[in-house]
Design a protein around this motif. Structure first.
Motif, PDB file in Angstrom:
ATOM      1  N   LEU A  82      76.667  85.380  96.790  1.00  8.76           N
ATOM      2  CA  LEU A  82      77.166  85.767  98.104  1.00  8.76           C
ATOM      3  C   LEU A  82      76.533  84.879  99.175  1.00  8.76           C
ATOM      4  N   PRO A  83      77.154  84.746 100.339  1.00  6.24           N
ATOM      5  CA  PRO A  83      76.563  83.911 101.388  1.00  6.24           C
ATOM      6  C   PRO A  83      75.381  84.584 102.051  1.00  6.24           C
ATOM      7  N   GLY A  84      74.453  83.780 102.544  1.00  6.12           N
ATOM      8  CA  GLY A  84      73.385  84.266 103.399  1.00  6.12           C
ATOM      9  C   GLY A  84      73.727  83.907 104.828  1.00  6.12           C
ATOM     10  N   SER A  85      72.770  83.305 105.555  1.00  3.77           N
ATOM     11  CA  SER A  85      73.090  82.799 106.885  1.00  3.77           C
ATOM     12  C   SER A  85      74.105  81.658 106.779  1.00  3.77           C
ATOM     13  N   ALA A  86      74.105  81.003 105.625  1.00  2.36           N
ATOM     14  CA  ALA A  86      75.093  79.978 105.276  1.00  2.36           C
ATOM     15  C   ALA A  86      75.276  80.055 103.763  1.00  2.36           C
ATOM     16  N   ALA A  87      76.224  79.306 103.253  1.00  3.80           N
ATOM     17  CA  ALA A  87      76.462  79.320 101.811  1.00  3.80           C
ATOM     18  C   ALA A  87      75.469  78.402 101.106  1.00  3.80           C
ATOM     19  N   ALA A  88      74.962  78.844  99.956  1.00  4.17           N
ATOM     20  CA  ALA A  88      74.059  78.037  99.135  1.00  4.17           C
ATOM     21  C   ALA A  88      74.831  77.509  97.931  1.00  4.17           C
ATOM     22  N   VAL A  89      74.788  76.205  97.740  1.00  3.87           N
ATOM     23  CA  VAL A  89      75.524  75.583  96.646  1.00  3.87           C
ATOM     24  C   VAL A  89      74.530  75.101  95.587  1.00  3.87           C
ATOM     25  N   PRO A  90      74.549  75.690  94.378  1.00 10.00           N
ATOM     26  CA  PRO A  90      73.631  75.247  93.323  1.00 10.00           C
ATOM     27  C   PRO A  90      73.927  73.808  92.907  1.00 10.00           C
ATOM     28  N   PRO A  91      72.927  73.081  92.422  1.00 10.99           N
ATOM     29  CA  PRO A  91      71.528  73.509  92.279  1.00 10.99           C
ATOM     30  C   PRO A  91      70.801  73.457  93.618  1.00 10.99           C
ATOM     31  N   ILE A  92      70.012  74.488  93.892  1.00  6.78           N
ATOM     32  CA  ILE A  92      69.293  74.582  95.149  1.00  6.78           C
ATOM     33  C   ILE A  92      68.012  75.390  94.919  1.00  6.78           C
ATOM     34  N   VAL A  93      66.995  75.082  95.671  1.00 13.03           N
ATOM     35  CA  VAL A  93      65.738  75.843  95.624  1.00 13.03           C
ATOM     36  C   VAL A  93      65.713  76.775  96.827  1.00 13.03           C
ATOM     37  N   LEU A  94      65.658  78.079  96.560  1.00 16.30           N
ATOM     38  CA  LEU A  94      65.611  79.059  97.635  1.00 16.30           C
ATOM     39  C   LEU A  94      64.193  79.115  98.229  1.00 16.30           C
ATOM     40  N   GLY A  95      63.986  80.063  99.138  1.00 18.29           N
ATOM     41  CA  GLY A  95      62.664  80.208  99.741  1.00 18.29           C
ATOM     42  C   GLY A  95      62.666  79.871 101.215  1.00 18.29           C
ATOM     43  N   HIS A  96      63.472  80.612 101.995  1.00 19.21           N
ATOM     44  CA  HIS A  96      63.520  80.356 103.439  1.00 19.21           C
ATOM     45  C   HIS A  96      62.381  81.039 104.185  1.00 19.21           C
ATOM     46  N   GLU A  97      61.642  81.918 103.515  1.00 21.28           N
ATOM     47  CA  GLU A  97      60.425  82.503 104.075  1.00 21.28           C
ATOM     48  C   GLU A  97      59.252  81.810 103.390  1.00 21.28           C
ATOM     49  N   ASN A  98      58.390  81.157 104.141  1.00 21.66           N
ATOM     50  CA  ASN A  98      57.366  80.369 103.479  1.00 21.66           C
ATOM     51  C   ASN A  98      56.182  80.068 104.392  1.00 21.66           C
ATOM     52  N   SER A  99      55.097  79.632 103.771  1.00 21.53           N
ATOM     53  CA  SER A  99      53.937  79.116 104.493  1.00 21.53           C
ATOM     54  C   SER A  99      53.228  78.128 103.591  1.00 21.53           C
ATOM     55  N   GLY A 100      52.447  77.234 104.195  1.00 24.14           N
ATOM     56  CA  GLY A 100      51.748  76.243 103.390  1.00 24.14           C
ATOM     57  C   GLY A 100      50.900  75.314 104.229  1.00 24.14           C
TER      58      GLY A 100
END
Length: 334
Positions: free
Chosen positions: A47-65
């Motif tokens: 399903l779409p999120g804020s936009a569509a994700a097209v595999p192959p893709i690495v998720l993880g829009h919440e992050n720190s580093g």
């Protein structure tokens, strides 16, 4: 390096991939933590999120580093800085961007949605999206800056004053964030409705909730609230939100429903009470406020993080196998 790659609908694989290269205006970040949220669940299920994700893709829009490398044109962060990333990137050219409503951008892209995100050991982001984390904020907490910013954006869409009496419906992670944020923005009384007794009790004992309502046990919600936050996204709770209002109230429809979902409401009541029913989408210009809330201590989210999985355990939190999850934050790097 290791990366958790979404290769197809409901299929994620830990792969060994090359460390990404950066452009002149980009930053390479060594990921420490990456949060898992409802958007990731939707993307995992096609399903779409804020936009569509097209595999192959690495998720993880919440992050720190930690900043590992910066491009030649980057001047606002340096190697070694503790950072978090606002994932949403706006085109700046469409009708919405040019009229002050960039969250509605026709050409929205996002780290962890349309380009690789934090569920890998290193990821890249435009320097414009990178924010330094205050020294007193743990990186585990900073990984939740994005969901905090979504809640802050919703709050900014409302007209809040101290006299108001507010209700939050939904005891998931976002609902629990709203409990604290409403108080930080000066609302004098915040009540809380949900179905998990332990979460309701935690927020009453630790985070200043006045009254709690366990709707699973049949508790009835009063109809005298000036502000109601709906943080579930189900027709039942959306109807409850409208029904809980007093005259002149504002209802924030924050919970994400299914694309074809509808709910019933009495349109005469909307007229007679002069209600404002407000939607809220993503998080424009809210990261600075969110980090300030964390740094000030007015927002304490570490007690809300219930699980800390590794990369190879993430699918358990996206396919429904893991139970009793308030918030899962993946420990990506040492």
């Amino acid at each position: 390096m290791n990366a958790l790659v979404l290769t197809d609908v409901k299929k994620m694989v830990v792969e060994n991939v090359d460390t990404p290269e950066i452009k002149d205006d980009e930053v390479l970040i060594q990921t420490k933590y990456a949060g898992i949220c409802g958007t990731d669940h939707a993307l995992y299920n096609g399903l779409p999120g804020s936009a569509a994700a097209v595999p192959p893709i690495v998720l993880g829009h919440e992050n720190s580093g930690i900043v590992a490398k910066v491009g030649s044109k980057v001047t606002d962060v340096k190697v070694g800085d503790r950072v978090t990333v606002d994932p949403n990137i706006y085109c700046g050219q469409c009708r919405y961007c040019r009229t002050g409503r960039k969250e509605l951008c026709d050409n929205l892209s996002a780290v962890g949605v349309t380009r690789n995100g934090g569920l890998e050991e290193y990821f890249t982001a435009p320097s414009t999206q990178v924010y330094q984390v205050p020294d007193n904020v743990p990186l585990k907490a900073a990984a939740a800056t994005e969901p905090i910013s979504c809640a802050v954006h919703g709050i900014k869409l409302l007209k809040l004053t101290p006299y108001q009496k507010a209700l939050v419906i939904g005891d998931g992670f976002m609902g629990q964030l709203f409990v604290q944020i409403l108080q930080a923005y000066g609302v004098h009384q915040v009540d809380f409705a949900g179905i998990e007794e332990n979460r309701l009790a935690l927020n009453k004992e630790k985070f200043g909730v006045t009254n709690t309502f366990n709707t699973a046990k049949g508790d009835k919600i009063p109809s005298d609230y000036d502000v109601v936050i709906e943080a579930v996204g189900l027709p039942q709770t959306q109807e409850e939100a409208v029904n809980a209002t007093t005259k002149g109230a504002q209802v924030l429809m924050f919970g994400v429903g299914k694309p074809n979902q509808e709910f019933k409401m009495n349109t005469y009541e909307v007229y007679q009470k002069q209600l404002t029913i407000q939607g809220s989408f993503i998080n424009p210009d809210a990261f600075e406020d969110s980090l300030a809330l964390l740094s000030s201590g007015k927002l304490n989210i570490l007690p809300l993080i219930s699980h800390e999985p590794s990369l190879d355990q993430v699918t358990q939190y996206l396919d429904g196998t893991a139970k009793g999850v308030s918030k899962a934050v993946v420990k990506v790097g040492e």
